[in-house]
Enzyme design. Structure first.
Site, mmCIF file in Angstrom:
data_model
loop_
_atom_site.group_PDB
_atom_site.id
_atom_site.type_symbol
_atom_site.label_atom_id
_atom_site.label_comp_id
_atom_site.label_asym_id
_atom_site.label_seq_id
_atom_site.Cartn_x
_atom_site.Cartn_y
_atom_site.Cartn_z
ATOM 1 N N GLY A 49 0.846 -1.181 0.000
ATOM 2 C CA GLY A 49 0.000 0.000 0.000
ATOM 3 C C GLY A 49 0.883 1.233 0.000
ATOM 4 N N GLN A 54 3.579 9.800 1.235
ATOM 5 C CA GLN A 54 4.817 9.012 1.153
ATOM 6 C C GLN A 54 5.626 9.317 -0.112
ATOM 7 O OE1 GLN A 54 2.907 4.992 2.189
ATOM 8 N NE2 GLN A 54 4.988 4.874 3.005
ATOM 9 N N CYS A 92 7.143 -0.532 6.723
ATOM 10 C CA CYS A 92 6.664 0.637 5.989
ATOM 11 C C CYS A 92 7.768 1.133 5.064
ATOM 12 C CB CYS A 92 6.280 1.734 6.986
ATOM 13 S SG CYS A 92 5.688 3.233 6.200
ATOM 14 N N LEU A 93 7.385 1.484 3.839
ATOM 15 C CA LEU A 93 8.365 1.970 2.864
ATOM 16 C C LEU A 93 9.051 3.248 3.360
ATOM 17 C CD1 LEU A 93 6.221 1.506 -0.386
ATOM 18 C CD2 LEU A 93 8.070 0.021 0.422
ATOM 19 N N HIS A 134 -3.353 0.990 8.051
ATOM 20 C CA HIS A 134 -1.987 1.526 7.994
ATOM 21 C C HIS A 134 -1.942 2.762 7.081
ATOM 22 C CE1 HIS A 134 2.560 0.736 7.699
ATOM 23 N NE2 HIS A 134 2.352 1.656 6.789
ATOM 24 N N GLU A 135 -2.608 2.681 5.923
ATOM 25 C CA GLU A 135 -2.550 3.805 4.972
ATOM 26 C C GLU A 135 -3.380 5.001 5.453
ATOM 27 O OE1 GLU A 135 -0.206 3.592 2.994
ATOM 28 O OE2 GLU A 135 0.034 1.410 3.101
ATOM 29 N N HIS A 138 -1.336 6.884 7.754
ATOM 30 C CA HIS A 138 -0.395 7.770 7.047
ATOM 31 C C HIS A 138 -1.068 9.105 6.718
ATOM 32 C CE1 HIS A 138 3.366 5.741 6.287
ATOM 33 N NE2 HIS A 138 2.792 4.658 5.806
HETATM 34 NI NI NI Z 1 3.579 2.761 5.571
#
Ligand code: NI
Length: 160
Positions: A49, A54, A92-93, A134-135, A138
């Site tokens: 995701g 991000q 997480c990226l 999670h998204e 963000h």
């Molecule tokens: Ni993340």
């Protein structure tokens, strides 16, 4: 389409609440380009995701890599969190090299809009529900490391 650079901690945009998209004020074509970039960036980074902040974009948009293909959520809002929770490892990226277990609702009910501004209302379960949570975090300026129960790789970032 273009792969965009993923921003990592301690970039301040990761801590900002993303403003809602007003479909009366934006170009659908421009939005589609951004969504295509987000999707391509998510796949290139092998993510499950991705949220707009991000890649440094101040927009309330995220893309989820669901089993059936990418799901785009504009202005997503979680209406209901199930009483039942599950604990699972997350990464997480934007927080490279760090993994830890996080407790989240097993099921969620989501209200959002699709890329054309049509209303979406659905229930998500299991891993799909976890990624959405999670998204959406963000988009609210929160990171999974705020919620880690136990780190499985790396440690609590000091500068996140
Ligand atoms: Ni993340």
């Amino acid at each position: 389409m273009a792969i965009r650079k993923i921003v990592t901690i301690p970039h301040p945009i990761l801590r900002q609440v993303m403003p809602e998209i007003n479909f009366k004020q934006i170009s659908l074509e421009g939005l589609k380009k951004i969504i295509d970039d987000l999707t391509e960036t998510m796949f290139a980074a092998d993510g499950v995701g991705i949220a707009a902040n991000q890649v440094g974009l101040n927009l309330r948009v995220c893309v989820i890599n669901a089993k059936t293909g990418p799901v785009v959520l504009i202005n997503p809002k979680i209406q209901k969190f199930s009483w039942r929770k599950t604990i699972m490892e997350e990464g997480c990226l934007s927080v490279p090299g760090v993994f830890g277990t996080v407790k989240r609702a097993r099921n969620v009910t989501i209200e959002a809009q699709d890329p054309k501004g049509e209303e979406l209302n659905f229930k998500a379960n299991g891993f799909f529900a976890r990624i959405i949570q999670h998204e959406v975090d963000h988009l609210n300026g929160k990171l999974f490391t705020d919620k880690v129960i136990k780190y499985t790789q790396g440690e609590q970032p000091k500068n996140a």
